[in-house]
Design a protein around this motif. Structure first.
Motif, PDB file in Angstrom:
ATOM      1  N   TYR A 106       0.856  -1.189   0.000  1.00  0.00           N
ATOM      2  CA  TYR A 106       0.000   0.000   0.000  1.00  0.00           C
ATOM      3  C   TYR A 106       0.887   1.232   0.000  1.00  0.00           C
ATOM      4  O   TYR A 106       1.952   1.253   0.623  1.00  0.00           O
ATOM      5  N   ARG A 111      -3.591   3.481  -0.557  1.00  0.00           N
ATOM      6  CA  ARG A 111      -4.096   2.785  -1.749  1.00  0.00           C
ATOM      7  C   ARG A 111      -3.350   1.476  -1.979  1.00  0.00           C
ATOM      8  O   ARG A 111      -2.120   1.424  -1.847  1.00  0.00           O
ATOM      9  N   LEU A 112      -4.088   0.437  -2.323  1.00  0.00           N
ATOM     10  CA  LEU A 112      -3.476  -0.842  -2.673  1.00  0.00           C
ATOM     11  C   LEU A 112      -2.728  -0.667  -3.989  1.00  0.00           C
ATOM     12  O   LEU A 112      -3.303  -0.276  -5.010  1.00  0.00           O
ATOM     13  N   LYS A 113      -1.430  -0.933  -3.968  1.00  0.00           N
ATOM     14  CA  LYS A 113      -0.649  -0.717  -5.185  1.00  0.00           C
ATOM     15  C   LYS A 113      -0.020  -1.987  -5.734  1.00  0.00           C
ATOM     16  O   LYS A 113       0.371  -2.032  -6.905  1.00  0.00           O
ATOM     17  N   LYS A 126      -8.463  -3.083  -7.084  1.00  0.00           N
ATOM     18  CA  LYS A 126      -7.577  -2.373  -6.164  1.00  0.00           C
ATOM     19  C   LYS A 126      -8.259  -1.156  -5.537  1.00  0.00           C
ATOM     20  O   LYS A 126      -8.027  -0.830  -4.369  1.00  0.00           O
ATOM     21  N   THR A 127      -9.088  -0.496  -6.290  1.00  0.00           N
ATOM     22  CA  THR A 127      -9.728   0.715  -5.767  1.00  0.00           C
ATOM     23  C   THR A 127     -10.690   0.407  -4.627  1.00  0.00           C
ATOM     24  O   THR A 127     -11.009   1.287  -3.822  1.00  0.00           O
ATOM     25  N   SER A 130      -8.409  -0.450  -0.706  1.00  0.00           N
ATOM     26  CA  SER A 130      -7.494   0.437  -0.007  1.00  0.00           C
ATOM     27  C   SER A 130      -7.580   0.187   1.496  1.00  0.00           C
ATOM     28  O   SER A 130      -8.558  -0.408   1.996  1.00  0.00           O
TER      29      SER A 130
END
Length: 436
Positions: A106, A111-113, A126-127, A130
């Motif tokens: 993150y 945010r999950l990256k 991913k959105t 988070s």
């Protein structure tokens, strides 16, 4: 400040709120998961990527400074399978947070990256994954956190009057000179109660009678929706002017911020003293007024803007209670803070108390005097300054008494009106939660 009568609030406080596990469980939902609470100082996190953990009971949160310098708060749990992201108390995550279980990552905005073997993971949005955010804000140099996703703003919670009264002290410019956290054998409200009244000074702190006298006839209080402030003049009732002077010269033993002020105070005293140091003061001149003048001059010379503070605020301790668990005595240039929160194991007969002191120090000396945080693991191994040590030893004795089944309530006296108000706020929050 208003002279509020004790009868405004309930004077009989049920003892089960200090000892009952079921009551403590309801507090968890009504208070600790729904109110703003102090989680640290802003200068704990000076650089982008700096983070610290804040835990209340079984809830764990992260506060991190982003690349944009903004502070953000998150639930300390990976959105994949709930693994705690951070176990240490503090650190720096320049590249964001990495879950050690399955290596999901993150960024500092939460945010999950990154997902391990993302091309094989399936339809993960991913959105929608988070980190869960929590409300974080700052005031007076403190970081506040509220676990409630629907929380009112910090400014709304504090209120305009509280903000307006505290801002002129410029506490955000103060440096931490003491920071000690320790588990103690009493309920968190026993700690709050102990610092919300001066009725115990004669019994527990007789040495303070030389410089501080809590007189119900001169004490003044102001009560807000959730918070309160009490003020008692910094003087000894019935003492001669010479005794007042002697008491003020002994101030540094209890209030370290006065060390820098005493030399100027002595200079202002000199014209009124004979060769033996005995003072004679004309009408309109008092030792208290001279101490106020010395404090204003010294702090101004050190670079602290005290122009919006009254003469009273120069030396008189203003005792603030910010609900739920923050007590502060503040005067120009220094403040001393007591905080208490429930013990992580949920036992209502235990809590974590946090004592800290903050002083204004010129920029070039701040690093030299800044205190490192101390976590006391062995009860009784840390020695506090005299008055605080006396409270530390007293509070567990009260908890032992409160555990007696036949003692079903405490009875408050007039000098304990702040305690009565505090418990009225507890009652309101508990009642509001029950209605939800």
């Amino acid at each position: 400040m208003d002279d509020v009568q004790l009868g405004t609030f309930n004077t009989n406080i049920a003892t089960d709120r200090y000892t009952c596990p079921e009551y403590a469980a309801r507090e968890r939902e009504a208070i600790w998961k729904r109110t703003w609470q102090i989680a640290g100082r802003v200068d704990d996190l000076p650089k982008p990527g700096d983070w610290k953990k804040y835990e209340i009971l079984d809830q764990s949160f992260l506060i991190v400074r982003g690349k944009d310098e903004k502070l953000r708060g998150f639930v300390n749990a990976c959105r994949h399978r709930g693994n705690a992201l951070c176990i240490a108390e503090t650190g720096n995550a320049k590249r964001g947070f990495l879950c050690q279980y399955h290596l999901w990552s993150y960024d500092l905005d939460g945010r999950l990256k990154g997902i391990l073997r993302e091309n094989l993971a399936g339809p993960i949005d991913k959105t929608e994954n988070s980190l869960l955010s929590v409300s974080v804000d700052t005031f007076a140099g403190f970081i506040f956190l509220n676990p409630d996703p629907d929380a009112e703003s910090l400014h709304e919670f504090l209120g305009d009057d509280v903000v307006d009264l505290l801002e002129p002290y410029h506490i955000e410019q103060f440096t931490t000179v003491m920071d000690v956290t320790e588990a103690i054998e009493c309920n968190w409200k026993v700690v709050m109660d102990a610092f919300e009244e001066g009725y115990h000074i004669n019994g527990i702190h007789p040495q303070l009678l030389q410089v501080l006298h809590i007189n119900p006839k001169t004490a003044r209080y102001r009560f807000f929706d959730n918070h309160s402030v009490a003020m008692a003049p910094f003087e000894v009732a019935g003492a001669s002017e010479q005794e007042q002077v002697e008491g003020m010269l002994a101030l540094p033993e209890t209030f370290p911020g006065t060390v820098a002020v005493i030399p100027r105070f002595q200079e202002l005293l000199a014209p009124y003293q004979d060769d033996n140091g005995k003072g004679t003061f004309p009408d309109g001149v008092t030792p208290r007024a001279l101490l106020q003048q010395a404090t204003r001059e010294v702090l101004t010379g050190m670079g602290l803007d005290v122009s919006d503070l009254t003469d009273s605020q120069m030396v008189d301790n203003q005792g603030w209670v910010l609900f739920p668990n923050y007590f502060m005595t503040v005067r120009a240039g220094e403040c001393h803070v007591i905080m208490a929160r429930p013990h992580p194991d949920g036992d209502p007969n235990r809590c974590i108390w946090h004592v800290a002191s903050y002083m204004f120090v010129p920029q070039e000396f701040r690093d030299a005097v800044r205190a490192e945080a101390i976590v006391v693991d062995t009860p009784g191994s840390h020695k506090y300054f005299e008055a605080l040590q006396q409270d530390y030893e007293q509070m567990p004795r009260q908890q032992k008494g409160l555990r007696n089944d036949r003692l079903d309530h405490m009875t408050l006296v007039k000098e304990e009106v702040v305690i009565a108000h505090f418990h009225s706020v507890v009652d309101r929050h508990m009642s509001n939660a029950a209605k939800r």
